[in-house]
Design an enzyme around this catalytic site. Sequence first.
Site, PDB file in Angstrom:
ATOM      1  N   CYS A  54       0.907  -1.163  -0.089  1.00 33.31           N
ATOM      2  CA  CYS A  54      -0.199  -0.014   0.090  1.00 33.31           C
ATOM      3  C   CYS A  54       1.010   1.362   0.074  1.00 33.31           C
ATOM      4  CB  CYS A  54      -0.767  -0.025   1.203  1.00 33.31           C
ATOM      5  SG  CYS A  54      -2.057  -1.513   1.136  1.00 33.31           S
ATOM      6  N   ASP A  86      -3.512  -3.178   7.080  1.00 37.64           N
ATOM      7  CA  ASP A  86      -4.785  -3.914   7.653  1.00 37.64           C
ATOM      8  C   ASP A  86      -4.836  -5.186   7.068  1.00 37.64           C
ATOM      9  OD1 ASP A  86      -5.326  -1.368   8.718  1.00 37.64           O
ATOM     10  OD2 ASP A  86      -7.051  -1.077   7.586  1.00 37.64           O
ATOM     11  N   CYS A 127      -2.360   3.382   2.799  1.00 38.86           N
ATOM     12  CA  CYS A 127      -3.219   2.336   3.375  1.00 38.86           C
ATOM     13  C   CYS A 127      -4.398   3.028   4.437  1.00 38.86           C
ATOM     14  CB  CYS A 127      -2.309   1.547   4.308  1.00 38.86           C
ATOM     15  SG  CYS A 127      -3.265   0.095   4.903  1.00 38.86           S
ATOM     16  N   LYS A 129      -5.925   3.888   7.209  1.00 36.72           N
ATOM     17  CA  LYS A 129      -6.113   4.809   8.393  1.00 36.72           C
ATOM     18  C   LYS A 129      -5.123   5.963   7.996  1.00 36.72           C
ATOM     19  CE  LYS A 129      -9.005   1.852   9.734  1.00 36.72           C
ATOM     20  NZ  LYS A 129      -8.377   0.721   8.531  1.00 36.72           N
ATOM     21  N   CYS A 199      -5.262  -1.359  -1.742  1.00 35.90           N
ATOM     22  CA  CYS A 199      -6.338  -2.425  -2.156  1.00 35.90           C
ATOM     23  C   CYS A 199      -7.122  -1.759  -3.280  1.00 35.90           C
ATOM     24  CB  CYS A 199      -7.041  -2.841  -0.944  1.00 35.90           C
ATOM     25  SG  CYS A 199      -6.124  -3.686   0.314  1.00 35.90           S
ATOM     26  N   GLU A 449     -11.383  -4.951  12.215  1.00 32.63           N
ATOM     27  CA  GLU A 449     -11.998  -5.334  11.111  1.00 32.63           C
ATOM     28  C   GLU A 449     -12.016  -6.523  11.076  1.00 32.63           C
ATOM     29  OE1 GLU A 449     -10.750  -1.442   8.009  1.00 32.63           O
ATOM     30  OE2 GLU A 449      -9.846  -3.554   7.675  1.00 32.63           O
ATOM     31  N   SER A 475     -13.858  -4.329   6.983  1.00 33.98           N
ATOM     32  CA  SER A 475     -13.130  -3.752   6.049  1.00 33.98           C
ATOM     33  C   SER A 475     -14.171  -3.341   4.827  1.00 33.98           C
ATOM     34  CB  SER A 475     -12.159  -5.079   5.502  1.00 33.98           C
ATOM     35  OG  SER A 475     -11.678  -4.478   4.117  1.00 33.98           O
TER      36      SER A 475
END
Length: 559
Positions: A54, A86, A127, A129, A199, A449, A475
């Site tokens: 990420c 994550d 990513c 957060k 992602c 998550e 997620s």
Amino acid sequence: MSSKLKRYSYVITDGPDRAAARAMLMFGDGGLSPEDLDKPIIGVANTWIEIGPCNFHLRRLAAKVKEGIRAAGGTPLEFNTVSISDGITMGSEGMKASLVSREIVADSIELVTRGNMFDGVVALSACDKTVPGTVMALVRLDIPSLAIYGGSIMPGRFQGQDVTIQDVFEAVGKHANGTITVEELDDLVSKGCPGPGACGGQFTANTMATAIEVLGIAPMGSGSVPAVHPDKDRVAFEAGKLVMDMVEHDRRPSQIITRQSIENAVASIATTGGSTNGVLHMLAIANEAGIPFEIEDFHQINARTPTLVDLKPGGRFVAADLHQAGGIPLVTQRLLEAGLLHADELTVTGDTIGEEASRAPETEGQEVVYPISDPIKPTGGLVILRGNLAPDGCVIKVAASKRTVHRGPARVFEREEDTFAAIKGGKINPGDVVAIRYEGPAGGPGMREMLGITAAIVGAGLGESVALLTDGRFSGATRGFMVGHVAPEAARGGPIAALQDDDIVVIDVANRRIDVELSEDELRTRLDAWTAPEPRYTRGVFAKYAKSVSSASEGAVTG
């Protein structure tokens, strides 16, 4: 004579009294020159890590941002903060660090910027957060600043189909029930992440990239450019130049982030079928800005916003496809056409969001973004539910589910790992309501998550027959009939703490209800007999977080 644009940094660099500071900044071959110190000093806040795809490429982008700053007459100083992957930590104790990291990202950028008295900031994120974390910091600082999203990963190819990390998670459930072989699973693992980037579906990272662009704090057209696209370096260079324009005109986040621009951002989440995490993060950003905004506001915006963008996990396409179709600007233009955009809100460029949206391109024949006249769904992808199980509210993502009602017996678990074992062991039946508690902001702590759980349910063939509720999170890759952010959480005496196996739970999306079929007296008797569990952590960052974090219904903020 220092530049008049050094509104803050002159305190660090100017005058005889600051000789020692200048000496340290001008150290040897690696330091700054006297000419550098006469220019506005711009912090380049980087969330680079080499753990996973990420944020892996953010060093390259930061170098381009710095080139842009220098070209426009500024002096960049790069610094780093943290990121938790994550996807890597999902399903483990390490996942508890994810939401906590949002606060640490914001705190650390604020600390370094205040400590060094930068004249402006460019914050790079990727990513999940890191996107809201960087924006939260910029809002606090309120100096000329902007956010840049590192971009999405390209899809992998497996058995002739485009795949994302969502497919890998769901393949775990398929392998457990014998649908695919271990050799096929290993082949998918090798192809699920073909390069750097966040992602690929409209999961949390891309949801928040969309939101911050429509919010106005990221340059329009920057977020949907994929991580490895040749244009990404140009986007980063132009961001460096743009922050210098913001410094010159003293254009600050407080002029950009308003109640109306937050409504714009939420509409973009709704119309793209975005992640439930968007609720949590937009509440947190509003909180930082001192703007009253509640989860009920999400429902009002969702109810008037059609789903227009066909993205995974509920749809067909990924972020790279959206870029080819016209990107986030095209989504914004659709909101403008529908009368759902506050068009006069300022953006980091100095233009309004309406002006930016009016210039959006659209690729002829694209199928990703639907016309206003033919929406995918008449309303948006997120619905806020309330009831005797969630008096303070919870959220369900309807973009990725066809059901609107579920009634069934509860299967109650105290932690995520036990739930996963039950699914793999075939102990969850069609019709069940899987309830996972003590995974909330304080109880987890960190509000893990549940992608491993939800993907296992789908992979086991139960996606259309089982419901799930939790005081934890999901997620953005989650699909199915899944209710998260149940508030109050179990660890703070919420009604979910009183739930028992075989209690009948009813989830009714149309009426926005989530209830257990118990009398008020019975529910109260159980809660009166409840005692809070011992904290899972008594020292360190998790313990401090658990003591200070607010409810999910308030954004799970710590300040």
